[in-house]
Motif scaffolding. Structure first.
Motif, PDB file in Angstrom:
ATOM      1  N   LEU A   1      34.347  48.569  49.195  1.00 21.60           N
ATOM      2  CA  LEU A   1      34.724  47.026  48.936  1.00 21.60           C
ATOM      3  C   LEU A   1      35.578  47.098  48.523  1.00 21.60           C
ATOM      4  CD1 LEU A   1      32.697  44.500  48.511  1.00 21.60           C
ATOM      5  CD2 LEU A   1      32.848  44.505  46.805  1.00 21.60           C
ATOM      6  N   PHE A   2      36.778  47.678  47.784  1.00 23.25           N
ATOM      7  CA  PHE A   2      38.337  47.422  47.365  1.00 23.25           C
ATOM      8  C   PHE A   2      39.123  47.830  48.353  1.00 23.25           C
ATOM      9  CE2 PHE A   2      37.464  49.008  42.535  1.00 23.25           C
ATOM     10  CZ  PHE A   2      36.408  47.483  42.684  1.00 23.25           C
ATOM     11  N   SER A   3      38.499  48.732  49.196  1.00 22.73           N
ATOM     12  CA  SER A   3      39.447  49.093  50.799  1.00 22.73           C
ATOM     13  C   SER A   3      39.217  47.992  52.297  1.00 22.73           C
ATOM     14  CB  SER A   3      38.573  50.720  51.263  1.00 22.73           C
ATOM     15  OG  SER A   3      39.355  51.624  50.728  1.00 22.73           O
ATOM     16  N   LYS A   4      37.463  47.205  51.487  1.00 24.51           N
ATOM     17  CA  LYS A   4      37.236  45.894  52.931  1.00 24.51           C
ATOM     18  C   LYS A   4      38.713  44.880  52.434  1.00 24.51           C
ATOM     19  CE  LYS A   4      33.747  44.031  55.444  1.00 24.51           C
ATOM     20  NZ  LYS A   4      32.207  43.803  54.839  1.00 24.51           N
ATOM     21  N   TYR A   5      38.351  44.544  51.236  1.00 27.19           N
ATOM     22  CA  TYR A   5      39.254  43.207  50.536  1.00 27.19           C
ATOM     23  C   TYR A   5      40.364  43.979  49.672  1.00 27.19           C
ATOM     24  CZ  TYR A   5      34.641  41.632  52.189  1.00 27.19           C
ATOM     25  OH  TYR A   5      34.082  41.158  52.281  1.00 27.19           O
ATOM     26  N   ILE A   6      40.985  44.799  50.411  1.00 25.35           N
ATOM     27  CA  ILE A   6      42.625  45.715  49.307  1.00 25.35           C
ATOM     28  C   ILE A   6      43.209  44.037  49.104  1.00 25.35           C
ATOM     29  CG2 ILE A   6      43.712  45.675  51.879  1.00 25.35           C
ATOM     30  CD1 ILE A   6      43.669  48.756  48.940  1.00 25.35           C
ATOM     31  N   LYS A   7      43.720  43.000  50.022  1.00 24.42           N
ATOM     32  CA  LYS A   7      45.007  42.516  49.006  1.00 24.42           C
ATOM     33  C   LYS A   7      43.975  41.639  48.118  1.00 24.42           C
ATOM     34  CE  LYS A   7      47.007  41.561  53.994  1.00 24.42           C
ATOM     35  NZ  LYS A   7      47.237  41.234  54.901  1.00 24.42           N
ATOM     36  N   VAL A   8      42.705  41.073  48.357  1.00 28.33           N
ATOM     37  CA  VAL A   8      42.311  40.167  46.906  1.00 28.33           C
ATOM     38  C   VAL A   8      42.013  41.115  45.794  1.00 28.33           C
ATOM     39  CG1 VAL A   8      40.090  39.594  46.274  1.00 28.33           C
ATOM     40  CG2 VAL A   8      40.596  38.946  48.551  1.00 28.33           C
ATOM     41  N   THR A   9      42.072  42.485  46.283  1.00 31.26           N
ATOM     42  CA  THR A   9      41.843  43.459  44.987  1.00 31.26           C
ATOM     43  C   THR A   9      42.995  43.208  44.471  1.00 31.26           C
ATOM     44  OG1 THR A   9      40.057  44.539  46.239  1.00 31.26           O
ATOM     45  CG2 THR A   9      41.030  46.291  44.617  1.00 31.26           C
ATOM     46  N   ARG A  10      44.139  43.911  45.289  1.00 30.50           N
ATOM     47  CA  ARG A  10      45.265  44.033  44.138  1.00 30.50           C
ATOM     48  C   ARG A  10      45.464  42.650  44.198  1.00 30.50           C
ATOM     49  NH1 ARG A  10      47.336  45.120  49.650  1.00 30.50           N
ATOM     50  NH2 ARG A  10      48.754  43.644  49.508  1.00 30.50           N
ATOM     51  N   PHE A  11      45.520  41.611  44.156  1.00 29.83           N
ATOM     52  CA  PHE A  11      45.762  40.027  43.338  1.00 29.83           C
ATOM     53  C   PHE A  11      44.990  40.145  42.405  1.00 29.83           C
ATOM     54  CE2 PHE A  11      44.891  35.105  43.252  1.00 29.83           C
ATOM     55  CZ  PHE A  11      46.171  34.869  43.388  1.00 29.83           C
ATOM     56  N   VAL A  12      43.594  40.966  42.141  1.00 28.74           N
ATOM     57  CA  VAL A  12      42.743  40.058  41.684  1.00 28.74           C
ATOM     58  C   VAL A  12      43.485  40.989  39.807  1.00 28.74           C
ATOM     59  CG1 VAL A  12      40.623  40.654  40.394  1.00 28.74           C
ATOM     60  CG2 VAL A  12      40.165  39.430  42.271  1.00 28.74           C
ATOM     61  N   LEU A  13      43.562  42.780  40.485  1.00 18.56           N
ATOM     62  CA  LEU A  13      44.205  43.670  39.516  1.00 18.56           C
ATOM     63  C   LEU A  13      45.164  43.260  39.091  1.00 18.56           C
ATOM     64  CD1 LEU A  13      43.012  47.048  41.407  1.00 18.56           C
ATOM     65  CD2 LEU A  13      42.318  45.828  39.174  1.00 18.56           C
ATOM     66  N   ALA A  14      46.120  43.085  39.965  1.00 19.49           N
ATOM     67  CA  ALA A  14      47.360  42.261  39.235  1.00 19.49           C
ATOM     68  C   ALA A  14      47.487  41.118  38.617  1.00 19.49           C
ATOM     69  CB  ALA A  14      48.347  41.667  40.153  1.00 19.49           C
ATOM     70  N   GLY A  15      46.524  39.902  38.538  1.00 16.84           N
ATOM     71  CA  GLY A  15      46.231  39.038  38.013  1.00 16.84           C
ATOM     72  C   GLY A  15      45.615  39.150  36.920  1.00 16.84           C
ATOM     73  N   LEU A  16      44.652  40.120  36.690  1.00 18.08           N
ATOM     74  CA  LEU A  16      44.228  40.543  35.054  1.00 18.08           C
ATOM     75  C   LEU A  16      45.289  41.502  34.392  1.00 18.08           C
ATOM     76  CD1 LEU A  16      40.994  42.062  36.247  1.00 18.08           C
ATOM     77  CD2 LEU A  16      41.714  40.244  35.217  1.00 18.08           C
ATOM     78  N   LEU A  17      46.328  42.058  35.037  1.00 17.27           N
ATOM     79  CA  LEU A  17      47.197  42.552  34.192  1.00 17.27           C
ATOM     80  C   LEU A  17      48.797  41.489  34.290  1.00 17.27           C
ATOM     81  CD1 LEU A  17      48.326  45.864  36.661  1.00 17.27           C
ATOM     82  CD2 LEU A  17      47.710  45.892  34.082  1.00 17.27           C
ATOM     83  N   VAL A  18      48.901  40.478  34.605  1.00 11.24           N
ATOM     84  CA  VAL A  18      49.370  39.182  34.168  1.00 11.24           C
ATOM     85  C   VAL A  18      48.623  38.851  33.093  1.00 11.24           C
ATOM     86  CG1 VAL A  18      50.661  37.075  34.441  1.00 11.24           C
ATOM     87  CG2 VAL A  18      51.413  38.929  35.979  1.00 11.24           C
ATOM     88  N   TYR A  19      47.424  38.516  33.120  1.00  6.98           N
ATOM     89  CA  TYR A  19      46.811  37.556  32.238  1.00  6.98           C
ATOM     90  C   TYR A  19      46.672  38.724  31.147  1.00  6.98           C
ATOM     91  CZ  TYR A  19      42.890  36.306  28.743  1.00  6.98           C
ATOM     92  OH  TYR A  19      41.961  36.136  28.193  1.00  6.98           O
ATOM     93  N   CYS A  20      46.847  40.171  30.681  1.00  3.03           N
ATOM     94  CA  CYS A  20      47.151  40.605  29.665  1.00  3.03           C
ATOM     95  C   CYS A  20      48.566  40.788  29.528  1.00  3.03           C
ATOM     96  CB  CYS A  20      46.585  42.110  29.667  1.00  3.03           C
ATOM     97  SG  CYS A  20      44.961  42.828  30.417  1.00  3.03           S
ATOM     98  N   ALA A  21      49.714  40.824  29.714  1.00  2.00           N
ATOM     99  CA  ALA A  21      51.143  40.438  28.954  1.00  2.00           C
ATOM    100  C   ALA A  21      50.748  39.438  28.331  1.00  2.00           C
ATOM    101  CB  ALA A  21      51.450  40.570  30.322  1.00  2.00           C
ATOM    102  N   VAL A  22      50.642  38.146  29.175  1.00  2.00           N
ATOM    103  CA  VAL A  22      50.724  36.628  28.871  1.00  2.00           C
ATOM    104  C   VAL A  22      49.296  36.637  27.622  1.00  2.00           C
ATOM    105  CG1 VAL A  22      50.442  34.063  28.899  1.00  2.00           C
ATOM    106  CG2 VAL A  22      51.267  35.507  30.923  1.00  2.00           C
ATOM    107  N   SER A  23      48.633  37.569  27.382  1.00  2.00           N
ATOM    108  CA  SER A  23      47.734  37.103  26.525  1.00  2.00           C
ATOM    109  C   SER A  23      48.035  37.896  25.581  1.00  2.00           C
ATOM    110  CB  SER A  23      45.834  37.172  26.746  1.00  2.00           C
ATOM    111  OG  SER A  23      46.294  38.778  26.463  1.00  2.00           O
ATOM    112  N   LEU A  24      48.585  38.823  25.364  1.00  2.94           N
ATOM    113  CA  LEU A  24      49.528  39.511  23.777  1.00  2.94           C
ATOM    114  C   LEU A  24      50.533  38.206  23.443  1.00  2.94           C
ATOM    115  CD1 LEU A  24      51.301  42.576  25.688  1.00  2.94           C
ATOM    116  CD2 LEU A  24      48.857  42.442  24.104  1.00  2.94           C
ATOM    117  N   PHE A  25      50.941  36.966  23.517  1.00  2.50           N
ATOM    118  CA  PHE A  25      51.465  35.913  22.404  1.00  2.50           C
ATOM    119  C   PHE A  25      50.483  34.640  22.511  1.00  2.50           C
ATOM    120  CE2 PHE A  25      54.135  38.787  25.708  1.00  2.50           C
ATOM    121  CZ  PHE A  25      54.891  38.713  24.597  1.00  2.50           C
ATOM    122  N   PHE A  26      49.390  34.919  22.368  1.00  4.70           N
ATOM    123  CA  PHE A  26      48.372  33.624  21.920  1.00  4.70           C
ATOM    124  C   PHE A  26      47.175  34.451  21.616  1.00  4.70           C
ATOM    125  CE2 PHE A  26      51.042  32.666  25.575  1.00  4.70           C
ATOM    126  CZ  PHE A  26      51.313  31.086  25.582  1.00  4.70           C
TER     127      PHE A  26
END
Length: 193
Positions: free
Chosen positions: A168-193
């Motif tokens: 499923l991740f292979s089929k939707y590689i761009k969406v998967t990368r975007f979601v995983l990157a977005g979650l990592l950004v969320y983790c980084a930002v949430s450290l300060f709130f």
């Protein structure tokens, strides 16, 4: 009596939430499969255990220094998570082996800049363990290793999830990368709130 229920509830909830270990473990297993991503996960466990032991042993010392160390640790951790998010987002290949992220050393070294596990240890020790076992090295060692094992167990769960949904991740590689990157950004930002 030690508050096992609240301690384990905190440990499990913290370990299961997205963070660098879980997200990268899922990503690696999705790219390489569970078996080939296992060295990375083993590196996470070893590094996690080392950090938990060191953090536990120096928790009393760090208690006085935490206000001064907290901000630089959070900034360094957030910058590293943003780097990981960028690397995940810009990766242009299909879900195939990425040699740099599947290695034992990568998982091990990630632990030393992962602020989530420092916070996980400090809160666990200060709120739950030290009031009952301060200065008792054997129980403190046991709790540190228990926390590392709980974190490792949920990291493997995320890896299994990544491996099971590989196609499923292979089929939707761009969406998967975007979601995983977005979650990592969320983790980084949430450290300060």
């Amino acid at each position: 009596m030690f508050p096992w229920l609240s301690f384990l509830s905190y440990a499990v909830v913290t370990a299961v939430t997205p963070g660098p270990n879980n997200l990268l473990s899922m990503s690696n297993a999705g790219q390489m499969g569970l078996k080939r991503s296992f060295p990375f996960n083993l590196g996470i466990w070893v590094g996690f255990s080392v950090v938990m032991l060191v953090c536990t042993y120096f928790c009393n010392l760090l208690s006085g220094l935490v206000p001064r160390l907290k901000t630089p640790m959070l900034v360094l951790g957030a910058l590293y998570m943003l780097y990981l998010a960028w690397d995940t987002f810009r990766y242009s290949g299909s879900l195939e082996e990425k040699h740099s992220q599947g290695r034992f050393a990568s998982g091990l070294l990630l632990q030393f800049v992962n602020p989530k596990i420092y916070v996980y240890c400090l809160v666990s020790m200060e709120a739950y363990v030290l009031p009952y076992y301060q200065g008792q090295w054997l129980p403190l060692t046991g709790f540190a290793l228990l926390l590392a094992f709980i974190g490792f167990a949920f990291t493997l769960c995320w890896a299994l999830f990544g491996a099971l949904f590989r196609s499923l991740f292979s089929k939707y590689i761009k969406v998967t990368r975007f979601v995983l990157a977005g979650l990592l950004v969320y983790c980084a930002v949430s450290l300060f709130f």
